[in-house]
Design an enzyme around this catalytic site. Structure first.
Site, PDB file in Angstrom:
ATOM      1  N   ALA A   1     -17.171 -41.848  -4.390  1.00 15.72           N
ATOM      2  CA  ALA A   1     -17.298 -40.518  -5.016  1.00 15.72           C
ATOM      3  C   ALA A   1     -17.191 -39.374  -4.014  1.00 15.72           C
ATOM      4  CB  ALA A   1     -18.618 -40.432  -5.775  1.00 15.72           C
TER       5      ALA A   1
ATOM      6  N   SER B   1      -5.960 -43.742   8.422  1.00 12.45           N
ATOM      7  CA  SER B   1      -7.018 -44.618   7.915  1.00 12.45           C
ATOM      8  C   SER B   1      -6.696 -45.016   6.487  1.00 12.45           C
ATOM      9  CB  SER B   1      -8.370 -43.886   7.899  1.00 12.45           C
ATOM     10  OG  SER B   1      -8.681 -43.340   9.164  1.00 12.45           O
TER      11      SER B   1
ATOM     12  N   ASP C   1     -13.227 -38.805   1.235  1.00 17.21           N
ATOM     13  CA  ASP C   1     -12.816 -39.672   2.345  1.00 17.21           C
ATOM     14  C   ASP C   1     -14.007 -40.321   3.053  1.00 17.21           C
ATOM     15  OD1 ASP C   1     -10.119 -39.069   1.846  1.00 17.21           O
ATOM     16  OD2 ASP C   1     -10.245 -37.250   3.042  1.00 17.21           O
TER      17      ASP C   1
ATOM     18  N   ASN D   1      -7.264 -45.460  -0.626  1.00 21.49           N
ATOM     19  CA  ASN D   1      -6.595 -44.205  -0.284  1.00 21.49           C
ATOM     20  C   ASN D   1      -6.095 -44.289   1.155  1.00 21.49           C
ATOM     21  OD1 ASN D   1      -5.809 -41.455  -0.343  1.00 21.49           O
ATOM     22  ND2 ASN D   1      -7.768 -40.815   0.534  1.00 21.49           N
ATOM     23  N   THR D   2      -4.963 -43.670   1.401  1.00 20.47           N
ATOM     24  CA  THR D   2      -4.502 -43.546   2.783  1.00 20.47           C
ATOM     25  C   THR D   2      -4.652 -42.093   3.221  1.00 20.47           C
ATOM     26  OG1 THR D   2      -2.703 -43.931   4.330  1.00 20.47           O
ATOM     27  CG2 THR D   2      -2.049 -43.352   2.086  1.00 20.47           C
ATOM     28  N   HIS D   3      -5.190 -41.927   4.434  1.00 15.38           N
ATOM     29  CA  HIS D   3      -5.518 -40.581   4.916  1.00 15.38           C
ATOM     30  C   HIS D   3      -4.948 -40.394   6.326  1.00 15.38           C
ATOM     31  CE1 HIS D   3      -7.722 -36.873   5.322  1.00 15.38           C
ATOM     32  NE2 HIS D   3      -8.098 -37.282   6.524  1.00 15.38           N
TER      33      HIS D   3
END
Ligand code: GAR
Length: 194
Positions: A147, A141, A150, A112-114
């Site tokens: 689960a 990030s 982030d 995932n990109t955050h």
């Protein structure tokens, strides 16, 4: 066929305008790119799906509202993903948590990109929360998905300076400029190794 069959299949999940998806697709045009995007799934009629459609890449919309409850939607999402059969799943602006069926099927292979420097400012409003807190540096990030919200292992980060004049929109735009090459780098690295 445009891509050699040896390229690692990647599926992308989006909810929004898909600037990160577009960056992944641009990079996939390179002769030496180790991955190919085999499909894009959205949880709504995301405008970013057009980037995939323009290249003839399969797209699917799996709406929460079309399912009786969240577990049923989680199962439908996992089934849609299974049809694409990717090696790596990339959440690129996907604004829902992925549930147990997808995590069980692709554990350790979902990233995932955050738009913040985790573990600061997790969740759906990373840019707004960083701005409200008054930090002078924030960033992006790329993480492994687990689960939690982030909480997964951090794979890469890049800093972005916060300007006194910034709005959420202007700051997010600069973050996206740092985010796109960072995400492409991570996806290239992970797929070259797989
Ligand atoms: C990206 O900045 C991504 O980091 C963020 O949504 C934006 C999507 O932009 N994701 C999150 O906030 C997830 N919590 P895009 O649709 O232009 O790629």
């Amino acid at each position: 066929m445009r891509h050699p069959v040896t390229r690692t299949p990647v599926a992308v999940l989006i909810s929004g305008t898909g600037s990160n998806l577009a960056a992944l697709l641009r990079a996939a045009q390179d002769q030496d790119c180790p991955y190919t995007v085999v499909g894009v799934i959205a949880d709504r009629d995301a405008s970013g799906l057009e980037h995939a459609r323009a290249e003839g890449i399969p797209t699917e919309v799996v709406r929460l509202g079309d399912h009786p409850d969240r577990p049923a939607w989680d199962q439908a999402l996992a089934r849609a993903m299974a049809r694409l059969d990717p090696q790596l799943v990339v959440l690129a602006g996907f604004m829902k948590l992925v549930g147990p069926p997808l995590l069980e099927a692709y554990g350790g292979r979902i990233i995932n990109t955050h738009p913040a420097l985790l573990p600061s400012f997790p969740g759906a409003h990373g840019v707004r929360d960083a701005l409200a807190h008054g930090v002078k540096v924030t960033g992006v990030s790329v993480i492994e998905v687990d689960a939690g919200v982030d909480t997964g292992r951090i794979l890469a980060q890049a800093p972005v300076e916060v300007l006194d004049t910034d709005t959420e929109e202007s700051l997010h735009e600069r973050i996206k400029r740092a985010e796109q090459p960072l995400l492409v780098d991570v996806v290239r690295r992970l797929t070259a190794a797989s």
